[in-house]
Design a protein around this motif. Structure first.
Motif, mmCIF file in Angstrom:
data_model
loop_
_atom_site.group_PDB
_atom_site.id
_atom_site.type_symbol
_atom_site.label_atom_id
_atom_site.label_comp_id
_atom_site.label_asym_id
_atom_site.label_seq_id
_atom_site.Cartn_x
_atom_site.Cartn_y
_atom_site.Cartn_z
ATOM 1 N N SER A 48 0.836 -1.202 0.000
ATOM 2 C CA SER A 48 0.000 0.000 0.000
ATOM 3 C C SER A 48 0.871 1.252 0.000
ATOM 4 N N SER A 71 -5.067 4.649 -3.083
ATOM 5 C CA SER A 71 -6.428 5.175 -3.123
ATOM 6 C C SER A 71 -6.476 6.377 -4.053
ATOM 7 N N THR A 97 -9.923 -1.433 -9.950
ATOM 8 C CA THR A 97 -10.108 -1.777 -8.538
ATOM 9 C C THR A 97 -10.214 -3.284 -8.301
ATOM 10 N N THR A 124 -13.922 6.763 -7.472
ATOM 11 C CA THR A 124 -13.108 6.683 -6.261
ATOM 12 C C THR A 124 -12.955 5.225 -5.819
ATOM 13 N N THR A 126 -9.690 1.885 -4.660
ATOM 14 C CA THR A 126 -8.304 1.435 -4.547
ATOM 15 C C THR A 126 -7.871 0.822 -5.878
#
Length: 678
Positions: A48, A71, A97, A124, A126
């Motif tokens: 991440s 993100s 995503t 919006t 990840t």
């Protein structure tokens, strides 16, 4: 107790492999230490990171890939780029995503050989990034940088004038983004006189593009185009009249148009020699003559290009054929006998770096042939070749007499009877020619019951052929044809009733190319399939040759058969043309026992297996599309150096931008556990 521990450790290791564990501990195999992995090899194990951050990475071993997630906010534009440390060239891929659907990818739109993507998020969530080395052997360090700006602008990716133009390499796509209405992207590239170029856009999120080509001063227009490409994409075909640096402007066709695209400048192809500016012929019949002691320049202009040469050699003389790489990354050369078909030797990288070299002692005076190609079919670039030795440069025709010795005659002829016939692989063209009006050329090929075969010749304007097809005894005639093929060539269409070796006789004048192709078969009855879907209907492929294939639908598989010799190392390469990814499976001589497999990632250039045969015999390959992918490809089988096999182990599988499956994985795990416990 030890057995219980072994079972426990084996199950634990197999479970970790199934989950694709991100942490790769330091291990030593065959005396080589493999470092721990710094970032996971799948989206499920991604590291991440956040926007407006920089993260260090390391491609520690060949084929390593690093995954990241971050993100992103709808309406924000992100710049994702690499800064190269010791890594020579990077590729980045941006995934949706779900971690699987490709949004965009890039090779070298960044600084030098670094990668760069500019992307505006629409939902919006990840998202995932994969970083890898551009070449399967690429290793080294890099930094991944992600920056973001709200309002849909993260800075201009390419300059708005010719003075700020981004450099383009011919044959390499460059990604671009019309970030705002009225944005213009300028590029520059080097063009050579008398070469024809295709300049075209591929639309991604941009709805409509416009192209303008400028002269070397950067402002005098040569040509413009709106939508001559696919859909609303643009395309200009242009022949350069004077070598120099030229400029391209890409913009949206409407003042409000925004979005992403890619731009490609490539050498235009024609039907004659596969390239508008092909410097050396792609076949034996057009080979360039080289004198001993001289150096000749060459260039592989397009993906899959081949350059053929010929030279005269004298019995007893020693010769060295050596490649010097210029812009070509990696070469591969073959030395052929006087018939232009029988492989005497081949080499990948015995010379400096990744260049090729063959040392050879001639046993029979005559004209011999050399083929130069990229080690992977997609490699292009310039090189030079030098032949050193003594004698053999006074006559380029070989000058031998026809003594009925088959495929080894010094005049470059093939055998004059079934007993002296030369083998021809299925879907593998072979070139030949007639020495006089009485000359006869014999060939043999393996056919499978229930399979339909097409036997064709391609001839020149002053050439003519007649084909005779004979049964497995080499005597009983099945069929013959003079000129049913294209442009005066011959063609026989035939369905094999009994598996066996069949014979062909060719007579005529001039030069020709012979092709035996297979379609359909008893396995699926599909007469349009280019290669069989089972081992019993496999296409024969000769070592040192390249065969084209098509994965027609998501269930299609292509099978190939080849002969391997004990202790010889083989490099099996599937190069992707329009195919977006492939899987290769290697089977033993029964066509059932699994030996090894490898698969690539989406949009990778190729996948390959490097393998050492443990016994003489026929082996089988199955090629399929990755995750249901369809499209065209080429498959090549090469002899490779013993140095390519680590400590003479019997198997190494590699995938360019992909993964590999090791054979007998359970046994190898048990060996590791035994090594720990005992």
């Amino acid at each position: 107790m030890k057995q219980s521990l072994i079972i426990f450790f084996v199950m634990a290791i197999m479970l970790s492999l199934a989950l694709d564990t991100p942490a790769r501990a330091d291990v030593t195999q065959h005396g080589i230490s493999e470092p721990a992995d710094d970032h996971g090899d799948s989206y499920g194990n991604a590291t991440s990171v956040s926007a407006n951050s920089s993260t260090s990475g390391d491609i520690e071993i060949e084929n390593d890939i690093d995954y990241f997630n971050f993100s992103a906010t709808s309406g924000h534009t992100y710049t994702i780029e690499t800064t190269l440390g010791t890594l020579d060239d990077s590729d980045i891929t941006l995934y949706d995503t779900n971690g699987l659907s490709v949004i965009d990818s890039d090779d070298d739109s960044g600084s030098g050989a670094a990668s760069k993507l500019v992307w505006t998020c629409t939902d919006t969530g990840t998202y995932y990034i994969m970083v890898e080395g551009h070449f399967y052997a690429s290793i080294g360090t890099y930094t991944l940088n992600i920056s973001a700006e709200s309002g849909g602008s993260a800075g201009d990716d390419h300059g708005d004038s010719y003075s700020d133009a981004s450099a383009l390499t011919v044959g390499v796509k460059k990604n671009g983004n019309i970030e705002t209405g009225g944005d213009e992207d300028y590029f520059e590239f080097d063009a050579s006189a008398n070469v024809t170029y295709d300049i075209e856009t591929t639309l991604k999120t941009l709805d409509d593009s416009a192209l303008t080509l400028y002269k070397t001063n950067g402002f005098s227009k040569i040509d413009t185009d709106d939508n001559s490409g696919a859909g609303q994409a643009s395309k200009i075909t242009w022949t350069c009249t004077s070598s120099g640096t030229y400029y391209i402007k890409v913009e949206g066709d409407w003042s409000s148009s925004t979005g992403t695209y890619s731009l490609l400048v490539s050498i235009a192809t024609d039907s004659g020699n596969g390239g508008n500016d092909d410097d050396h012929a792609d076949n034996v019949s057009g080979a360039t003559y080289v004198t001993i002691g001289s150096t000749v320049g060459g260039e592989l202009e397009t993906s899959g290009d081949l350059d053929y040469f010929k030279f005269s050699a004298t019995s007893g003389a020693d010769y060295t054929i050596e490649i010097t790489l210029k812009s070509l990354y990696d070469s591969y050369i073959y030395l052929y006998d006087t018939n232009g078909a029988t492989t005497i030797a081949s080499d990948d990288n015995s010379a400096t770096g990744l260049a090729s070299r063959i040392k050879w002692t001639c046993t029979t005076s005559g004209t011999y042939y050399i083929k130069v190609e990229g080690a992977i079919a997609s490699y292009t670039g310039a090189y030079s070749m030098k032949i050193t030795g003594s004698g053999g440069d006074s006559d380029d025709t070989g000058g031998g007499t026809d003594g009925g010795s088959g495929g080894d005659e010094s005049d470059g002829d093939y055998g004059d009877s079934a007993a002296d016939s030369s083998p021809v692989g299925i879907n593998t063209p072979i070139s030949g020619g007639f020495t006089d009006a009485t000359d006869v050329d014999f060939f043999n090929f393996s056919a499978v019951a229930g399979t339909d075969y097409s036997i064709t010749t391609t001839v020149g304007a002053l050439s003519n052929t007649v084909i005779y097809l004979y049964d497995t005894n080499g005597i009983t005639e099945i069929s013959n044809d003079d000129n049913s093929g294209s442009d005066g060539g011959s063609k026989i269409s035939w369905s094999c009733a009994t598996t066996g070796t069949y014979y062909l006789k060719l007579i005529g004048t001039g030069s020709y190319s012979l092709l035996v192709s297979a379609s359909g078969g008893s396995d699926d009855g599909d007469a349009t399939d280019d290669h069989g879907d089972v081992a019993s209907n496999a296409t024969n492929i000769l070592t040192g040759t390249t065969v084209s294939g098509t994965i027609g639908d998501s269930n299609d598989t292509d099978w190939f058969a080849f002969t391997a010799e004990l202790g010889v190392n083989y490099n099996i390469i599937v190069s992707h043309l329009t195919l977006d990814g492939s899987t290769i499976d290697l089977y033993s001589s029964d066509g059932v026992t699994f030996i090894a497999s490898t698969y690539s990632t989406v949009n990778s250039p190729s996948s390959q297996i490097i393998w050492a045969a443990t016994d003489d015999g026929t082996y089988y390959l199955k090629v399929s599309g990755l995750q249901g992918a369809t499209g065209t490809y080429t498959i090549t089988i090469k002899n490779t150096n013993a140095d390519d096999i680590v400590n003479n182990s019997c198997f190494i599988a590699t995938a360019s931008y992909g993964k590999m499956h090791l054979p007998s994985l359970f046994d190898k795990i048990v060996e590791v556990v035994k090594g720990v416990l005992y």
